[in-house]
Design an enzyme around this catalytic site. Structure first.
Site, PDB file in Angstrom:
ATOM      1  N   PHE A   9       0.814  -1.227   0.000  1.00  8.58           N
ATOM      2  CA  PHE A   9       0.000   0.000   0.000  1.00  8.58           C
ATOM      3  C   PHE A   9       0.838   1.263   0.000  1.00  8.58           C
ATOM      4  O   PHE A   9       0.353   2.328  -0.369  1.00  8.58           O
ATOM      5  CB  PHE A   9      -0.938   0.007   1.228  1.00  8.58           C
ATOM      6  CG  PHE A   9      -0.270   0.476   2.493  1.00  8.58           C
ATOM      7  CD1 PHE A   9      -0.152   1.827   2.786  1.00  8.58           C
ATOM      8  CD2 PHE A   9       0.285  -0.436   3.387  1.00  8.58           C
ATOM      9  CE1 PHE A   9       0.493   2.265   3.945  1.00  8.58           C
ATOM     10  CE2 PHE A   9       0.928  -0.013   4.548  1.00  8.58           C
ATOM     11  CZ  PHE A   9       1.028   1.350   4.819  1.00  8.58           C
ATOM     12  N   LYS A  57      -1.284  -7.287  -9.190  1.00  6.56           N
ATOM     13  CA  LYS A  57      -2.240  -7.346  -8.066  1.00  6.56           C
ATOM     14  C   LYS A  57      -1.797  -6.278  -7.079  1.00  6.56           C
ATOM     15  O   LYS A  57      -0.938  -6.505  -6.240  1.00  6.56           O
ATOM     16  CB  LYS A  57      -2.194  -8.750  -7.432  1.00  6.56           C
ATOM     17  CG  LYS A  57      -3.475  -9.191  -6.727  1.00  6.56           C
ATOM     18  CD  LYS A  57      -3.937  -8.282  -5.619  1.00  6.56           C
ATOM     19  CE  LYS A  57      -3.155  -8.402  -4.349  1.00  6.56           C
ATOM     20  NZ  LYS A  57      -3.461  -7.314  -3.376  1.00  6.56           N
ATOM     21  N   ARG A  66      -5.738  -1.645  -0.390  1.00  8.12           N
ATOM     22  CA  ARG A  66      -6.034  -0.512   0.482  1.00  8.12           C
ATOM     23  C   ARG A  66      -6.030   0.828  -0.268  1.00  8.12           C
ATOM     24  O   ARG A  66      -6.683   1.766   0.163  1.00  8.12           O
ATOM     25  CB  ARG A  66      -5.049  -0.489   1.659  1.00  8.12           C
ATOM     26  CG  ARG A  66      -5.431  -1.572   2.676  1.00  8.12           C
ATOM     27  CD  ARG A  66      -4.558  -1.552   3.879  1.00  8.12           C
ATOM     28  NE  ARG A  66      -3.456  -2.486   3.734  1.00  8.12           N
ATOM     29  CZ  ARG A  66      -2.502  -2.667   4.634  1.00  8.12           C
ATOM     30  NH1 ARG A  66      -2.500  -1.949   5.736  1.00  8.12           N
ATOM     31  NH2 ARG A  66      -1.544  -3.546   4.436  1.00  8.12           N
ATOM     32  N   SER A 120       5.342  -6.912   3.331  1.00  5.42           N
ATOM     33  CA  SER A 120       5.908  -7.209   4.646  1.00  5.42           C
ATOM     34  C   SER A 120       6.667  -8.541   4.621  1.00  5.42           C
ATOM     35  O   SER A 120       6.403  -9.399   3.771  1.00  5.42           O
ATOM     36  CB  SER A 120       4.790  -7.253   5.687  1.00  5.42           C
ATOM     37  OG  SER A 120       3.870  -8.258   5.335  1.00  5.42           O
ATOM     38  N   CYS A 131       9.516   1.750   3.426  1.00  2.94           N
ATOM     39  CA  CYS A 131      10.404   0.638   3.783  1.00  2.94           C
ATOM     40  C   CYS A 131      11.830   1.136   3.982  1.00  2.94           C
ATOM     41  O   CYS A 131      12.669   0.425   4.508  1.00  2.94           O
ATOM     42  CB  CYS A 131      10.380  -0.437   2.727  1.00  2.94           C
ATOM     43  SG  CYS A 131      11.075   0.127   1.186  1.00  2.94           S
ATOM     44  N   GLU A 181       9.270  -3.831  13.035  1.00  2.00           N
ATOM     45  CA  GLU A 181       9.071  -2.751  12.058  1.00  2.00           C
ATOM     46  C   GLU A 181       7.756  -2.057  12.429  1.00  2.00           C
ATOM     47  O   GLU A 181       6.676  -2.640  12.289  1.00  2.00           O
ATOM     48  CB  GLU A 181       8.970  -3.309  10.633  1.00  2.00           C
ATOM     49  CG  GLU A 181       8.780  -2.201   9.606  1.00  2.00           C
ATOM     50  CD  GLU A 181       8.519  -2.701   8.197  1.00  2.00           C
ATOM     51  OE1 GLU A 181       7.755  -3.672   8.024  1.00  2.00           O
ATOM     52  OE2 GLU A 181       9.073  -2.113   7.251  1.00  2.00           O
TER      53      GLU A 181
END
Ligand code: NAD
Length: 496
Positions: free
Chosen positions: A148, A172, A176, A225, A280, A382
């Site tokens: 997202f 894909k 969100r 993630s 990230c 994280e």
């Protein structure tokens, strides 16, 4: 209410199945519902991509690149519209959305160089009258599954290069904030891309699992993630696919005693609180070498965190927007509670922020912890929110040992004026992307992006030169045209 559909074979498609609400995180209101693709929908996209592959594979790289040039122009022309979609569904402030899109477009520019990148290698006379060359052939149908936090940029890391290499693609995106990737994908059709070469299936685990199990998919690029990255890598490779799966991070910035502290603090503010910490490559730990440095950094950070301009990303001049969902807001607030319970010193507490006119928005103020220890949950996890942890150490080596022990190894940086320290740090740190006085060392489009340790599963990084290798398969051809009339005897020794 607006329904965000799939895009298959050049057409909008709604399978009339399951849907999920999409929110504006600044208001907390539902702005659309997104279709969650079924296995049948994924198969429909697979069929379209498979049918489009032979003609697209045969299209000269130059023609493919020309479509990318037009795509880049359309992205530039539609910048404002795309940034509005990004801010509406993600919440990031408009300047930040523009930065994300610009970095995405740079990947399209790199993909425009396909004819050069796909030239291959040639050797004349590898044996008597034998020439040999290597060429990069496309894989077939490849898929991308994206997170997202960069709904425009991360998909653009993947499909421009996959497509110019001659593959067809199924994306894909995150469920969100699905509007921007869908809007951008449709621009490819306007740029002249044949139907079926690029398809979007919206959805959740059902659609992802259908891609993972489909015999049609040759390769998968994933960004998200770490637990899901690990699952994608294990399942995809078990089904015979080439997989690159980029995961989560905990990025440390080391502040040395000789650093320009004011510049380091300014850099830390943007790197920790920009995009509400939902990057990230966000810096979430500042490792200060020496108590004097830590005291100075914490005092200067505190003053700035307190005055962060927080609000709707649509309002000019804001520095930080909301978190993506209410669930994420509760998760991050819970981690802050946990840090307090475990004994870290919460110097600035952003938990009770109120943004006037946006009381239902998913806002959290900037949080700053001091005296964080390596065994605390806020250090290990994280957080993916506007929370910066200050850790105090006595030497550069102690800072590096700590970073090297962490399970993640995405990005890191060092603030120093000492070239020897910077060189030692860059050389020995167990992290994939390193900055020296550069807080967010995200490689440019003509390098490649990838972390180490549990931040990347697979052998090849994202975009840049590694993407050419990921989206192609090498074939080496050795060719001899004997002179007419020359008879050759059998040779039983290995040719040398
Ligand atoms: P996520 O892992 O929840 O979701 C990523 C994708 O996986 C989405 O498309 C989602 O639909 C799908 N997914 C989610 N759960 C799934 C399941 N159980 N089975 C199959 N598919 C599933 O990640 P996110 O919250 O969207 O994004 C944030 C994360 O992404 C952070 O951890 C961040 O560090 C990471 N990230 C990494 C990079 C990188 O380059 N290393 C870049 C951006 C984001």
């Amino acid at each position: 209410m607006l329904t965000i559909e799939h895009f298959i074979n050049g057409q909008a498609f709604d399978d009339q199945g399951r849907y999920q609400d999409v929110f504006n995180p600044a208001t907390g209101q539902t702005v659309a519902k997104v279709a969650l693709g079924s296995q049948d929908t994924v198969e429909k996209a697979m069929e379209a991509a498979k049918a489009a592959f032979p003609a697209w594979r045969a299209t000269p790289p130059l023609k493919r690149a020309q479509i990318m040039f037009r795509f880049k122009q359309l992205l530039e022309q539609n910048k404002d519209k795309i940034c509005q979609l990004l801010t509406t569904e993600h919440g990031k402030v408009t300047d930040d959305a523009m930065g994300e899109l610009t970095r995405g477009i740079e990947n399209v520019e790199y993909a425009c160089g396909a004819p050069e990148l796909l030239k291959g290698e040639h050797s004349r006379n590898v044996g008597p009258g034998i020439d040999s060359w290597s060429e990069m052939q496309p894989l077939g149908v490849v898929a991308g599954i994206t997170p997202f936090n960069f709904p425009a940029m991360v998909p653009l890391w993947m499909y421009p290069m996959a497509i110019v290499c001659g593959n067809t693609f199924v994306l894909k995106p995150s469920e969100r904030d699905p509007s921007a990737p869908l809007f951008i994908g449709k621009l490819l059709k306007e740029a002249g891309l044949p139907d079926g070469v690029f398809n979007v299936v919206n959805g959740d685990k059902t659609a992802v699992d259908a891609l993972l199990h489909s015999p049609t998919v040759e390769a998968i690029s994933f960004v998200g993630s770490t637990p899901i990255a690990e699952y994608i890598y294990a399942t995809g490779t078990a089904h015979g696919k080439r997989v690159q799966a980029l995961g989560g991070a905990k990025n440390h910035a080391v502040v040395m005693p000789d650093a320009d502290i004011d510049n380091a603090v300014n850099a830390l503010m943007g790197a920790a609180y920009g995009s509400c910490g939902e990057r990230c490559m966000a810096i979430s730990v500042a490792v200060c070498v020496g108590n004097n440095v830590a005291d100075d950094v914490v005092a200067k950070l505190s003053a700035q965190v307190k005055t962060l301009r927080i609000g709707s990303g649509m309002v000019a001049g804001q520095e930080m927007g909301p978190l993506i969902t209410e669930a994420q807001l509760n998760r991050v607030s819970g981690l802050v509670d946990n840090g307090v319970e475990e004994g870290a010193n919460l110097v600035i507490d952003g938990r009770d922020i109120a943004v006037a006119g946006h009381e239902q928005g998913f806002f959290l103020g900037g949080c700053l912890f001091d005296h964080v220890q390596a065994d605390m949950t806020i250090y290990q996890t994280e957080i993916f929110g506007p929370v910066l942890c200050v850790v105090r150490v006595e030497s550069l080596q102690q800072a590096m040992d700590m970073i090297n022990k962490h399970e993640y190894g995405n990005g890191t940086c060092i603030f120093t004026r000492d070239g020897e320290a910077a060189r030692y740090f860059s050389d020995h740190i167990q992290v994939g992307m390193v900055g020296v006085n550069v807080p967010l060392p995200v490689p440019s489009a003509y390098h490649s992006f990838g972390g180490w340790k549990r931040s990347l599963f697979g052998d090849l990084s994202a975009y840049g030169p590694d993407a050419v290798r990921f989206y192609t398969r090498r074939k080496t051809i050795s060719q001899r045209w004997p002179s007419s009339g020359v008879r050759e005897g059998s040779q039983f020794a290995f040719p040398s």
